[in-house]
Design an enzyme around this catalytic site. Structure first.
Site, PDB file in Angstrom:
ATOM      1  N   GLY A  96       8.075  -3.838   0.292  1.00  0.00           N
ATOM      2  CA  GLY A  96       7.236  -3.834  -0.900  1.00  0.00           C
ATOM      3  C   GLY A  96       8.113  -4.201  -2.077  1.00  0.00           C
ATOM      4  O   GLY A  96       9.111  -3.519  -2.345  1.00  0.00           O
ATOM      5  N   CYS A  98       0.899   1.803   5.024  1.00  0.00           N
ATOM      6  CA  CYS A  98       0.652   0.434   4.557  1.00  0.00           C
ATOM      7  C   CYS A  98      -0.823   0.053   4.659  1.00  0.00           C
ATOM      8  O   CYS A  98      -1.171  -1.128   4.674  1.00  0.00           O
ATOM      9  CB  CYS A  98       1.515  -0.571   5.324  1.00  0.00           C
ATOM     10  SG  CYS A  98       3.279  -0.224   5.194  1.00  0.00           S
ATOM     11  N   ALA A 146       9.236  -1.279   6.541  1.00  0.00           N
ATOM     12  CA  ALA A 146       8.203  -1.692   5.587  1.00  0.00           C
ATOM     13  C   ALA A 146       8.845  -2.394   4.403  1.00  0.00           C
ATOM     14  O   ALA A 146       9.980  -2.088   4.013  1.00  0.00           O
ATOM     15  CB  ALA A 146       7.419  -0.478   5.108  1.00  0.00           C
ATOM     16  N   HIS A 151       8.982   7.762   2.300  1.00  0.00           N
ATOM     17  CA  HIS A 151      10.442   7.726   2.314  1.00  0.00           C
ATOM     18  C   HIS A 151      10.955   9.141   2.548  1.00  0.00           C
ATOM     19  O   HIS A 151      10.378  10.110   2.044  1.00  0.00           O
ATOM     20  CB  HIS A 151      11.004   7.229   0.978  1.00  0.00           C
ATOM     21  CG  HIS A 151      10.542   5.873   0.576  1.00  0.00           C
ATOM     22  ND1 HIS A 151      10.649   4.769   1.397  1.00  0.00           N
ATOM     23  CD2 HIS A 151       9.965   5.427  -0.573  1.00  0.00           C
ATOM     24  CE1 HIS A 151      10.159   3.712   0.779  1.00  0.00           C
ATOM     25  NE2 HIS A 151       9.731   4.092  -0.412  1.00  0.00           N
ATOM     26  N   ASP A 195       0.841  -1.195   0.000  1.00  0.00           N
ATOM     27  CA  ASP A 195       0.000   0.000   0.000  1.00  0.00           C
ATOM     28  C   ASP A 195       0.878   1.247   0.000  1.00  0.00           C
ATOM     29  O   ASP A 195       1.924   1.275  -0.637  1.00  0.00           O
ATOM     30  CB  ASP A 195      -0.943  -0.050   1.213  1.00  0.00           C
ATOM     31  CG  ASP A 195      -2.215   0.740   1.010  1.00  0.00           C
ATOM     32  OD1 ASP A 195      -2.142   1.976   0.998  1.00  0.00           O
ATOM     33  OD2 ASP A 195      -3.283   0.120   0.880  1.00  0.00           O
ATOM     34  N   ILE A 196       0.501   2.262   0.753  1.00  0.00           N
ATOM     35  CA  ILE A 196       1.231   3.522   0.740  1.00  0.00           C
ATOM     36  C   ILE A 196       2.304   3.537   1.823  1.00  0.00           C
ATOM     37  O   ILE A 196       2.133   2.951   2.899  1.00  0.00           O
ATOM     38  CB  ILE A 196       0.265   4.714   0.926  1.00  0.00           C
ATOM     39  CG1 ILE A 196       0.949   6.025   0.534  1.00  0.00           C
ATOM     40  CG2 ILE A 196      -0.284   4.765   2.354  1.00  0.00           C
ATOM     41  CD1 ILE A 196      -0.024   7.177   0.337  1.00  0.00           C
ATOM     42  N   THR A 197       3.402   4.186   1.515  1.00  0.00           N
ATOM     43  CA  THR A 197       4.457   4.370   2.516  1.00  0.00           C
ATOM     44  C   THR A 197       5.161   5.692   2.266  1.00  0.00           C
ATOM     45  O   THR A 197       4.947   6.357   1.242  1.00  0.00           O
ATOM     46  CB  THR A 197       5.460   3.206   2.511  1.00  0.00           C
ATOM     47  OG1 THR A 197       6.236   3.249   3.716  1.00  0.00           O
ATOM     48  CG2 THR A 197       6.395   3.260   1.319  1.00  0.00           C
TER      49      THR A 197
END
Length: 240
Positions: A172, A201, A170, A104, A100-102
């Protein structure tokens, strides 16, 4: 023939789109070579010519403030408008990894292994667990007990207590023809306030933490990087 040699590259602080494009180029070239080798039969045991092998890369870097959304993510998990993104000097990219979204940003170690898993093991579940294990071992070296939270990827603290569980790393990844790209984001000492602008996430009821938050002091990213690199090389049986 398995090639366990891994080329390590440190890209430093690099724009996310530039790093993504560089990853894509290495990934595409590796998949292309692998396809050509199979079409020519060089991976067949009966082939007697000179062996050509695919290469493996382990890339470490940090990014300026950016939010990325995986293929299975929801755009509404980003809680900012375009104007608010600009105010925070952040950008947003939908990308082709899983998850999903994270977020950085500076102080977070991002690791991009571009590996031909035929050189190591062809098991994506084991691949993810091995990445997690390298982070867990790195945390242990700094006196932080990390673990896994059932049903979720990544590395967590107090994973056995749903009320206290918080995520520190996380994952991905993307994998095609057993070639990997994208990877993990390990919170060393990022500005955790940026995580408040997303549902990390896609998990609404769990906190995000960092090594700095847990230890009460900053940990140099370079120091944590060297420890993580060592564990990755050992766990995967990589050769320098």
């Amino acid at each position: 023939m398995k090639n366990k040699q891994v080329f390590f590259e440190d890209w430093g602080l690099i724009d996310y789109k530039e790093a993504w494009d560089r990853q894509e180029a290495i990934f595409a070239a590796t998949v292309k070579l692998k396809t050509e080798l199979r079409n020519r039969g060089e991976n067949d045991a009966s082939f007697t010519g000179i062996k050509t092998v695919t290469h493996n890369y382990l890339i470490f870097c940090e990014h300026p403030h950016v939010y990325t959304l995986g293929k299975s993510g929801k755009k509404e998990h980003l809680l900012l408008t375009e104007d608010q993104l600009a105010e925070k000097h952040a950008v947003f990219y939908p990308i082709n990894r899983g998850g999903d979204i994270t977020y950085h940003g500076p102080g977070q170690l991002v690791v991009y292994p571009i590996l031909d898993l035929d050189n190591f093991f062809t098991d994506i579940h084991l691949y993810l667990r091995t990445l997690e294990e390298a982070v867990i071992l790195t945390l242990a070296d700094f006196g932080i007990p990390g673990g896994r939270y059932p049903g979720y990827t990544g590395v967590w603290l107090d994973a056995d207590d749903p009320q206290k569980a918080r995520k520190i790393c996380a994952l991905g990844v993307r994998c095609s023809r057993w070639v990997t790209m994208h990877g993990l984001a390990f919170n060393i000492n990022p500005n955790l306030g940026y995580f408040k602008n997303i549902i990390p996430c896609g998990i609404e009821d769990k906190a995000v933490t960092s090594m700095e938050q847990e230890l009460g002091k900053k940990v140099p990213v370079k120091e944590a990087s060297e420890v993580l690199k060592r564990h990755l090389y050992i766990l995967f049986g990589m050769l320098a």
